[in-house]
Design an enzyme around this catalytic site. Sequence first.
Site, PDB file in Angstrom:
ATOM      1  N   GLU A 149       0.841  -1.199   0.000  1.00  0.00           N
ATOM      2  CA  GLU A 149       0.000   0.000   0.000  1.00  0.00           C
ATOM      3  C   GLU A 149       0.881   1.256   0.000  1.00  0.00           C
ATOM      4  OE1 GLU A 149      -2.349   0.178   3.566  1.00  0.00           O
ATOM      5  OE2 GLU A 149      -3.487   1.941   2.917  1.00  0.00           O
ATOM      6  N   LYS A 206      -9.292   2.317  -2.072  1.00  0.00           N
ATOM      7  CA  LYS A 206      -9.574   1.799  -0.725  1.00  0.00           C
ATOM      8  C   LYS A 206     -10.935   2.313  -0.248  1.00  0.00           C
ATOM      9  CE  LYS A 206      -7.015   1.237   3.649  1.00  0.00           C
ATOM     10  NZ  LYS A 206      -5.705   1.531   4.279  1.00  0.00           N
ATOM     11  N   TYR A 256      -8.220   5.265  13.480  1.00  0.00           N
ATOM     12  CA  TYR A 256      -8.126   5.030  14.922  1.00  0.00           C
ATOM     13  C   TYR A 256      -6.651   4.816  15.243  1.00  0.00           C
ATOM     14  CZ  TYR A 256      -8.080   0.407  12.813  1.00  0.00           C
ATOM     15  OH  TYR A 256      -7.795  -0.657  11.994  1.00  0.00           O
ATOM     16  N   CYS A 304      -5.488  -3.179   2.387  1.00  0.00           N
ATOM     17  CA  CYS A 304      -5.355  -3.293   3.850  1.00  0.00           C
ATOM     18  C   CYS A 304      -6.701  -3.388   4.567  1.00  0.00           C
ATOM     19  CB  CYS A 304      -4.520  -2.127   4.356  1.00  0.00           C
ATOM     20  SG  CYS A 304      -3.594  -2.514   5.872  1.00  0.00           S
ATOM     21  N   SER A 348       0.588  -2.458   7.219  1.00  0.00           N
ATOM     22  CA  SER A 348       0.019  -2.879   8.501  1.00  0.00           C
ATOM     23  C   SER A 348       1.122  -2.915   9.536  1.00  0.00           C
ATOM     24  CB  SER A 348      -0.600  -4.267   8.305  1.00  0.00           C
ATOM     25  OG  SER A 348      -0.901  -4.869   9.532  1.00  0.00           O
ATOM     26  N   ASP A 362      17.224  -0.420  32.352  1.00  0.00           N
ATOM     27  CA  ASP A 362      16.686   0.203  31.137  1.00  0.00           C
ATOM     28  C   ASP A 362      17.801   0.627  30.174  1.00  0.00           C
ATOM     29  OD1 ASP A 362      13.957   0.073  32.074  1.00  0.00           O
ATOM     30  OD2 ASP A 362      14.443   1.738  33.408  1.00  0.00           O
ATOM     31  N   SER A 363      18.796   1.332  30.701  1.00  0.00           N
ATOM     32  CA  SER A 363      19.875   1.764  29.811  1.00  0.00           C
ATOM     33  C   SER A 363      20.714   0.576  29.369  1.00  0.00           C
ATOM     34  CB  SER A 363      20.737   2.846  30.476  1.00  0.00           C
ATOM     35  OG  SER A 363      21.294   2.378  31.683  1.00  0.00           O
ATOM     36  N   ASN A 404      15.982  16.833  39.685  1.00  0.00           N
ATOM     37  CA  ASN A 404      15.881  17.123  38.252  1.00  0.00           C
ATOM     38  C   ASN A 404      17.142  17.785  37.706  1.00  0.00           C
ATOM     39  OD1 ASN A 404      13.331  16.042  37.881  1.00  0.00           O
ATOM     40  ND2 ASN A 404      12.270  17.968  38.256  1.00  0.00           N
TER      41      ASN A 404
END
Lengths: 548, 548
Positions: free
Chosen positions: B41, B112, B118, B148, B182, B303-304, B380
């Site tokens: 597509e 299409k 959404y 699709c 998709s 995480d890192s 911070n």
Amino acid sequence: MRIALAQLNYIIGDFDLNTAKIIETIEKCKLQQADIVVFAELSVCGYPPRDFLEFDDFIQKSYKAVETIAAHCKGIAAIVGAPSRNPDEKGKNLFNSAWLLAEGKVQALAHKALLPNYDIFDEYRYFEPNRSYNCITYKGVKIALTICEDIWNLVDDPLYVTNPMDVLSLQAPDIMINIAASPFNYDQQTSRLEILRVNTKQYKIPIVYVNQVGAQTELLFDGNSCALDSNGNTVAFCKAFEEDISLVNFNLEKRSLTTESRFKYESPSKTALIHDALVMGIRDYFAKMGFSKAILGLSGGIDSALTLALAAKALGNENVYAVLLPSEYSSGHSIEDAVALAENLGCKYDTISIKDGYNSILNSLQPYFKELPFNVAEENIQARVRAVLLMGLANKFGYILLNTSNKSEAAVGYGTLYGDMCGGISVLGDVYKTEVYELAHYINREREIIPLNSIVKPPSAELRPGQKDSDSLPEYDILDRILYNYIELRQSPADLVASGFDEAIVKRVLRMVNMNEWKRHQTPPILRVSPKAFGQGRRMPIVGRYLS
Amino acid sequence: MRIALAQLNYIIGDFDLNTAKIIETIEKCKLQQADIVVFAELSVCGYPPRDFLEFDDFIQKSYKAVETIAAHCKGIAAIVGAPSRNPDEKGKNLFNSAWLLAEGKVQALAHKALLPNYDIFDEYRYFEPNRSYNCITYKGVKIALTICEDIWNLVDDPLYVTNPMDVLSLQAPDIMINIAASPFNYDQQTSRLEILRVNTKQYKIPIVYVNQVGAQTELLFDGNSCALDSNGNTVAFCKAFEEDISLVNFNLEKRSLTTESRFKYESPSKTALIHDALVMGIRDYFAKMGFSKAILGLSGGIDSALTLALAAKALGNENVYAVLLPSEYSSGHSIEDAVALAENLGCKYDTISIKDGYNSILNSLQPYFKELPFNVAEENIQARVRAVLLMGLANKFGYILLNTSNKSEAAVGYGTLYGDMCGGISVLGDVYKTEVYELAHYINREREIIPLNSIVKPPSAELRPGQKDSDSLPEYDILDRILYNYIELRQSPADLVASGFDEAIVKRVLRMVNMNEWKRHQTPPILRVSPKAFGQGRRMPIVGRYLS
């Protein structure tokens, strides 16, 4: 029939507050002998509710709020806006509906047919379009009840294949009522009055139009609710940028619309409109976030000067804190101009040098930077140290940091991400540099508030010795016209060159615009005043190669 | 008829590159005796082109590219995806179309009908839905050609009121061809195979399905193009996460589909899928932005550590630079774990103390902070000084900074804006903390790459003495389940409490999610691996009060 146009400022998702406001207004209008009070589109939940609409719990709360409001509609009717469930198995689960409430309960619903899905609008994301049209009758008056976009398809190159009023008009309605959530831009009020006139001319009956007012983050709703007679003459107007109620009398036999009000709409200049919209935008952002105090970095340049003046107007001078953050490249003039402005406005200000922070960061990086020449890395460090200082104060004392970047800079990426691009809300991000000057003159229309020197001196980021914006960018009058033609008008490079701009400059500017999508992705929401602002109304790929 | 499934990786707006790729593939398939080559597509312009579609110049370029491709379709046909102009005066100006190219020119178009609007999709923003359906015939084979979403309406509670294949099937097609864009999520391949099977069962003919592959910023396209026979058996599969071509033979008389290929699809675990998707996402983001080198802050936390491992896999260990930025609150263990990981992976690393930068900033603020107690402001500042150092190196040496925040943190706002929330792309922003652990174990499936200590120690931001995430947040196993039920499933507080979660915790968590929309607005794009990621697929009001 006496109709009240109720133009209110809602908070998205605050059903208790919105319901209380609506009920209070219904009671007020009852005292004024109104037969029916008209509120804005999705007034019960606030517009735009966005993905809250995907929460069944949100819809349930909205239904309950409508019920509560309906219970107060005794001896008076109301039209409110709220989502409703689509009973059909096929299609999206919700309609965007206008609800007629009277005699203590829901009397009728009208669903929106034309769902705007361009620029900042996403309505087809949530709603099924209405496909069956029926006028509703109240007290013998047959009303063609529509929602916002429903009346906007009477144009060349129509966006939708259907036109709801064409169907409704076959049922011979006496009057049109349109409930709206139509956001401001500096052209919108002209277009709006024109489309209302076109509708009265086409269908030969009066129209009552009720818009919401107030800011919903970046979206600014100017209100300007109004009523037009069947000849397209404006009969009544609600004030712009504030809550207001207008009353009109509809005579069924004559199908005439009259009012006792004396308020007359006068069309302000584009600059005055932008000024008022931005002031409302700042005020509502703070009020709805539950904050009262703003902080900003004041450089002595025109952008931060204008932002400070607008913030002082919106929040009160005592609630805006200006911090001067000079570097070794800041001119003495800059500091004097910044101080003069803060004193003119009566705002608290302090001066904090960025020298120590900057040098300390540079020292830490010295083992890696070594003898490499000074470049954009060092420039950015200065801007970022400023941001760390401002955010430190904001976090410690509960300020929201105001971003002071303008639209020209945002367009070409002339700004430091995590530096001067920081802030809770961008005040001038939809105002081109040339419009910034117009607004500064407007602020100074009675006396010199913004020092003339801030207005006349050549713009500079002051991040290296003798730096001027024009070292890196075309002159702003050329730059802004290219940007406007590309961003607002979607012209091609060939169009731009054909209209007289230098090809090399056009290519360079457009390339900068497209290459800086990644930077704009991380900027604060921008108060929207133009028909095409950066933010949710302009959705470009971050990774892409068109024109680059 | 021999059909080639051409699964390619496109660059949005790069017509030259996409056209060259498509033509090269057509030539390749000609050598393999293909009769027709099917591309994805909007393959000509790349998907999603977003607001580039509003530029007439972009559409013109697309038309020219289609013409160029058509000229190469001699002795072979191709189906490509590209926008086409809507000749009707009413409705939007474009269709999303599949173009059949043969004998050197355009033979037919199919538009299409079902336009997804959404989550991350915005197609109704640009396209008019098709309302008239016709099969196209090539070499005697009648093809039901759809795009699709057109085949996805065969479900309970259908989103659309029409079903294109119901109409097309009345014309007795021999085969279905669906071209798609998709995007991946960890459930998508299961849903996709299921909907393809449902279609073959419903219409009793085979289906050929061609998806695009590769990352478009946050959207990850896994490919997984395939062909199913009329009984719903998978006959051919293209590889996941890479470009691939598959060939199938369609026998018109038997309406059977066969292949010579031996590649068999095996369903990987959810964790393996996420791993592969993230690696492709990082690789493509860098490649398409024209960068090769990444930098990130390595804390010794999970995480890192995971981000570094994924980046090393995607870009090569020599292209990922880890910087340890300890503060006075960093544990010795954290530094050792970080060093061990960098060495395990063979990545370059350095250690830069943030102490000087932090103290210098604090000194500058001392006249204002005075004797006020240490709080989130100081926390911070540490995180922001790290960001200034990392961005300084990134700007000086041409790295892109990788963001290492996970979805749980992003959800509740547990992170510092302009601090650890910085970066060009967020690798783990759609991966809950509990899934981060699963991925870390997956990385270590053959040997310990991520030090076990990083996995087992209690998570901490290390911004004050002895700090643990669990001081501020519920334990992650509880937090993540609440978040999943709220974000992915859109449950209400009442639903959550009914399913056993503590009411006070539910309220606190949901309030944090909604109150931190302003922070998430300014974060980098997040590689999307779940059905509901933060970013363009989840559009919430920044200012609003629902549930707060």
